[in-house]
Design a protein around this motif. Structure first.
Motif, PDB file in Angstrom:
ATOM      1  N   ALA A   1       0.831  -1.210   0.000  1.00  0.00           N
ATOM      2  CA  ALA A   1       0.000   0.000   0.000  1.00  0.00           C
ATOM      3  C   ALA A   1       0.863   1.255   0.000  1.00  0.00           C
ATOM      4  CB  ALA A   1      -0.913   0.004   1.227  1.00  0.00           C
TER       5      ALA A   1
ATOM      6  N   GLN B   1       3.657   5.497  -7.758  1.00  0.00           N
ATOM      7  CA  GLN B   1       2.470   6.103  -7.156  1.00  0.00           C
ATOM      8  C   GLN B   1       2.843   7.224  -6.193  1.00  0.00           C
ATOM      9  OE1 GLN B   1       0.036   2.992  -5.468  1.00  0.00           O
ATOM     10  NE2 GLN B   1      -0.353   2.031  -7.451  1.00  0.00           N
TER      11      GLN B   1
ATOM     12  N   GLY C   1      -2.716   9.710  -2.550  1.00  0.00           N
ATOM     13  CA  GLY C   1      -3.422   8.448  -2.750  1.00  0.00           C
ATOM     14  C   GLY C   1      -4.494   8.284  -1.695  1.00  0.00           C
TER      15      GLY C   1
ATOM     16  N   GLU D   1      -5.748   4.977  -0.658  1.00  0.00           N
ATOM     17  CA  GLU D   1      -5.799   3.664  -0.032  1.00  0.00           C
ATOM     18  C   GLU D   1      -5.483   3.782   1.458  1.00  0.00           C
ATOM     19  OE1 GLU D   1      -4.068  -0.848  -0.887  1.00  0.00           O
ATOM     20  OE2 GLU D   1      -3.128   0.898  -1.828  1.00  0.00           O
ATOM     21  N   TYR D   2      -6.382   3.261   2.303  1.00  0.00           N
ATOM     22  CA  TYR D   2      -6.248   3.371   3.760  1.00  0.00           C
ATOM     23  C   TYR D   2      -6.175   4.831   4.204  1.00  0.00           C
ATOM     24  CZ  TYR D   2      -5.133  -1.578   3.281  1.00  0.00           C
ATOM     25  OH  TYR D   2      -5.176  -2.906   2.959  1.00  0.00           O
TER      26      TYR D   2
ATOM     27  N   GLN E   1      -6.080   6.132  -7.166  1.00  0.00           N
ATOM     28  CA  GLN E   1      -7.431   5.690  -6.848  1.00  0.00           C
ATOM     29  C   GLN E   1      -7.595   4.214  -7.209  1.00  0.00           C
ATOM     30  OE1 GLN E   1      -9.752   7.894  -5.632  1.00  0.00           O
ATOM     31  NE2 GLN E   1      -8.627   9.821  -5.932  1.00  0.00           N
ATOM     32  N   LYS E   2      -8.581   3.566  -6.567  1.00  0.00           N
ATOM     33  CA  LYS E   2      -8.863   2.169  -6.889  1.00  0.00           C
ATOM     34  C   LYS E   2      -9.346   2.060  -8.325  1.00  0.00           C
ATOM     35  CE  LYS E   2     -10.638  -1.944  -4.642  1.00  0.00           C
ATOM     36  NZ  LYS E   2     -11.326  -2.474  -3.442  1.00  0.00           N
TER      37      LYS E   2
ATOM     38  N   THR F   1     -11.774   1.116 -10.092  1.00  0.00           N
ATOM     39  CA  THR F   1     -13.187   0.717 -10.028  1.00  0.00           C
ATOM     40  C   THR F   1     -13.732   0.346 -11.400  1.00  0.00           C
ATOM     41  OG1 THR F   1     -13.829   3.043 -10.186  1.00  0.00           O
ATOM     42  CG2 THR F   1     -13.641   2.108  -7.981  1.00  0.00           C
TER      43      THR F   1
ATOM     44  N   PRO G   1      -6.425  -7.762  -7.295  1.00  0.00           N
ATOM     45  CA  PRO G   1      -5.551  -6.855  -8.037  1.00  0.00           C
ATOM     46  C   PRO G   1      -5.407  -7.211  -9.514  1.00  0.00           C
ATOM     47  CG  PRO G   1      -4.233  -8.364  -6.738  1.00  0.00           C
ATOM     48  CD  PRO G   1      -5.663  -8.593  -6.334  1.00  0.00           C
TER      49      PRO G   1
ATOM     50  N   HIS H   1      -1.307  -4.672  -8.967  1.00  0.00           N
ATOM     51  CA  HIS H   1      -1.824  -3.483  -8.282  1.00  0.00           C
ATOM     52  C   HIS H   1      -3.344  -3.432  -8.376  1.00  0.00           C
ATOM     53  CE1 HIS H   1      -2.568  -0.849 -11.997  1.00  0.00           C
ATOM     54  NE2 HIS H   1      -2.118  -2.000 -12.461  1.00  0.00           N
ATOM     55  N   SER H   2      -3.940  -2.760  -7.393  1.00  0.00           N
ATOM     56  CA  SER H   2      -5.384  -2.504  -7.388  1.00  0.00           C
ATOM     57  C   SER H   2      -5.693  -1.023  -7.503  1.00  0.00           C
ATOM     58  CB  SER H   2      -6.023  -3.042  -6.095  1.00  0.00           C
ATOM     59  OG  SER H   2      -5.860  -4.446  -5.993  1.00  0.00           O
ATOM     60  N   TYR H   3      -4.670  -0.188  -7.374  1.00  0.00           N
ATOM     61  CA  TYR H   3      -4.812   1.269  -7.437  1.00  0.00           C
ATOM     62  C   TYR H   3      -3.924   1.787  -8.557  1.00  0.00           C
ATOM     63  CZ  TYR H   3      -7.310   1.269  -2.996  1.00  0.00           C
ATOM     64  OH  TYR H   3      -8.252   1.063  -2.019  1.00  0.00           O
TER      65      TYR H   3
END
Length: 212
Positions: A55, A89, A95, A97-98, A112-113, A115, A125, A155-157
């Motif tokens: 993250a 990133q 960012g 995340e969390y 950003q995620k 989506t 991810p 990655h997810s973001y």
């Protein structure tokens, strides 16, 4: 050439250092590669590499105020910088995340995620090989590559609302994903160059030869 992989108590440092050594050997460059957070090492480096995994918030905490300041000083003085995955990133404004995490502010946009991928029914991810889309000859980092070559992503973001002027290459995973960004002597890859075999070594070698 003195290459420093930034030691921020994160992962993937040894793999990034080994990729730099292999790329230097491939391109017949004499290079000394170290993993360090020492002030003198960072300020005297010819190349700086910031890998990242996990993250953005955790990696930012690992950097802390001192390493952020050192990276700012070194890159303002012209030292080429490569951020890998979360390292890229961290180059952006912030960012989410969390919770909100402030980036270095070197390129515009936020992390950003993805989506759009979820809406398309794609898994997160985003993991595995994906194509790189770019205009040949537009940037030195892609020299020797062909549009459609693959990088290895985990990655997810991803970067959203960035500047087209900073975009070197993109990929697609439900939406266009910035894959390589650069502004001045600071550049980054969302994918893992150290896991991207020949493509990754070519990009790493281009970075080591990069002259502003």
């Amino acid at each position: 050439m003195r290459i420093v992989v930034i030691d921020y108590n994160g992962g993937n440092l040894a793999s990034a250092a080994e990729a730099a050594r292999k790329a230097a050997a491939r391109f017949d460059l004499h290079a000394e590669v170290s993993i360090s957070r020492d002030t003198t090492d960072i300020l005297n480096a010819d190349r700086l590499i910031l890998p990242g995994q996990g993250a953005m918030a955790d990696c930012a905490r690992g950097l802390g105020t001192e390493l952020r300041s050192l990276l700012e000083t070194a890159t303002e003085n012209g030292t080429p910088f490569l951020g890998i995955c979360v390292g890229m990133q961290l180059m952006c404004d912030y960012g989410v995340e969390y919770g909100r995490t402030e980036g270095l502010g070197w390129i515009s946009g936020s992390i950003q995620k993805i989506t759009e991928a979820q809406k398309e029914g794609l898994r997160l991810p985003h993991m595995g090989w994906n194509t790189l889309d770019f205009i040949p000859g537009q940037h030195l980092l892609t020299k020797g590559l062909t549009p459609g070559d693959h990088g290895y992503f985990v990655h997810s973001y991803a970067l959203h609302d960035g500047s087209e002027n900073d975009l070197v290459a993109s990929s697609n995973y439900g939406a266009r994903i910035p894959a390589i960004v650069a502004r001045g002597n600071r550049c980054g890859t969302q994918f893992h160059v150290e896991k991207s075999q020949d493509v990754g070594l070519t990009i790493m070698g281009n970075f080591l030869k990069w002259e502003m």
